[in-house]
Design an enzyme around this catalytic site. Structure first.
Site, short mmCIF file in Angstrom:
data_model
loop_
_atom_site.label_atom_id
_atom_site.label_comp_id
_atom_site.label_asym_id
_atom_site.label_seq_id
_atom_site.Cartn_x
_atom_site.Cartn_y
_atom_site.Cartn_z
N LYS A 19 0.81 -1.22 0.00
CA LYS A 19 0.00 0.00 0.00
C LYS A 19 0.84 1.26 0.00
O LYS A 19 0.44 2.28 -0.55
CB LYS A 19 -0.96 -0.02 1.19
CG LYS A 19 -0.23 -0.03 2.51
CD LYS A 19 -1.17 -0.11 3.66
CE LYS A 19 -0.37 -0.25 4.94
NZ LYS A 19 0.79 0.68 5.06
N ARG A 55 -6.53 2.31 11.29
CA ARG A 55 -6.34 0.86 11.39
C ARG A 55 -7.21 0.25 12.48
O ARG A 55 -7.17 -0.97 12.68
CB ARG A 55 -4.89 0.58 11.72
CG ARG A 55 -4.04 0.11 10.54
CD ARG A 55 -2.65 -0.02 11.06
NE ARG A 55 -1.76 -0.85 10.33
CZ ARG A 55 -0.82 -0.38 9.51
NH1 ARG A 55 -0.72 0.89 9.26
NH2 ARG A 55 0.02 -1.21 8.96
N ARG A 91 10.71 -8.79 1.35
CA ARG A 91 10.96 -7.37 1.10
C ARG A 91 12.30 -6.93 1.69
O ARG A 91 12.66 -7.30 2.80
CB ARG A 91 9.82 -6.55 1.73
CG ARG A 91 10.06 -5.06 1.69
CD ARG A 91 8.80 -4.28 1.87
NE ARG A 91 8.15 -4.49 3.16
CZ ARG A 91 7.03 -3.88 3.51
NH1 ARG A 91 6.41 -3.08 2.66
NH2 ARG A 91 6.48 -4.10 4.69
N ARG A 101 13.17 -4.91 7.20
CA ARG A 101 12.49 -4.20 8.29
C ARG A 101 12.26 -5.18 9.44
O ARG A 101 11.90 -6.33 9.21
CB ARG A 101 11.13 -3.69 7.80
CG ARG A 101 11.20 -2.33 7.18
CD ARG A 101 9.92 -1.97 6.47
NE ARG A 101 8.68 -2.16 7.24
CZ ARG A 101 7.49 -1.72 6.85
NH1 ARG A 101 7.36 -1.07 5.70
NH2 ARG A 101 6.42 -1.93 7.57
N ARG A 146 1.48 -9.07 13.17
CA ARG A 146 0.79 -8.09 12.31
C ARG A 146 -0.50 -8.68 11.73
O ARG A 146 -1.52 -7.99 11.63
CB ARG A 146 1.71 -7.66 11.17
CG ARG A 146 2.75 -6.67 11.63
CD ARG A 146 3.86 -6.54 10.62
NE ARG A 146 3.50 -5.69 9.49
CZ ARG A 146 4.31 -5.50 8.46
NH1 ARG A 146 5.48 -6.10 8.41
NH2 ARG A 146 3.96 -4.72 7.48
#
Ligand code: AMP
Length: 214
Positions: free
Chosen positions: A3, A82, A121, A154, A165
């Site tokens: 996103k 959120r 990632r 990360r 998460r």
């Protein structure tokens, strides 16, 4: 590519202000020249674990940047709200400011694909470019193609944080789908394909919505 990439592309295409709550927390985490407030230090600890930052801290941060909501070109909120409480706070401020949301984009992707994208990632320490070990590897492992900076994973992309998460998403964020559906604002967009394809799909869906609203 998620996103954040899409919000950045939309910012470029539409000239809208881009406010990413995650980016604000990451910027605070990487600054060595400032003493963090206790609330911000606690927020960064939540982020490292993959947990949601408490609503009060997030809201304070968004309020400090509420000028973004009055940007001439509009605004893209990335990663916010959120939780239901954040969505309600946002609604209240929007009403006070006589503003309204055009749409809430919900990017849809199978869970296995989400986990693969997050765990592979890698981000450049210097210019923040994003790579993926399998889908978009750098020419030289661990080195950014654009600036030669070092690539890193990360902390919240590590397997144990990804699990936290996903749980936080299910418990706190997924209920927002129904919340925004009821308000007639939900815009589901398939998040498959290249970032450019997803962006084109998003812009088309937004245009179609604004046409049918006329
Ligand atoms: P993101 O870059 O949007 O994935 O956000 C990274 C992390 O920042 C999240 O996993 C949370 O720990 C924290 N964060 C960002 N936005 C919010 C929010 N709206 N509410 C609570 N925590 C957030």
């Amino acid at each position: 590519m998620g996103k954040g990439t899409q919000a950045q592309l939309l910012h470029q295409r539409l000239g809208a202000c881009h406010l990413s709550t995650g980016d604000v927390f990451r910027a605070a985490a990487s600054r060595t020249d400032c003493v963090l407030t206790p609330a911000m230090a606690a927020a960064l600890e939540y982020m490292r674990r993959g947990a949601l930052v408490p609503d009060a801290t997030v809201w304070e941060m968004v309020r400090e940047r509420s000028g973004c909501l009055r940007c001439q070109g509009g605004f893209v909120l990335d990663g916010f709200p959120r939780t239901l409480s954040q969505a309600e706070s946002l609604n209240r401020v929007m009403q006070e400011e006589k503003l309204s949301l055009s749409a809430v984009v919900n990017y849809e992707l199978p869970l296995a694909e989400i986990i693969s994208r997050l765990s592979g990632r890698r981000v450049c320490k210097k210019c923040k470019s994003v790579f993926h070990v399998a889908h978009q590897p750098p020419k030289v492992e661990g080195v950014c193609d654009h600036c030669g900076g070092q690539l890193y994973q990360r902390e919240d992309d590590r397997p144990e944080s990804i699990t936290v998460r996903m749980e936080a998403y299910e418990r706190n964020t997924a209920p927002l789908i129904e919340f925004y559906q009821r308000l007639g604002l939900l815009l589901p967009v398939a998040a498959t394909g290249s970032p450019e394809e997803i962006c084109a799909r998003t812009v088309a869906a937004l245009e179609q919505r604004s046409q049918s609203a006329k």
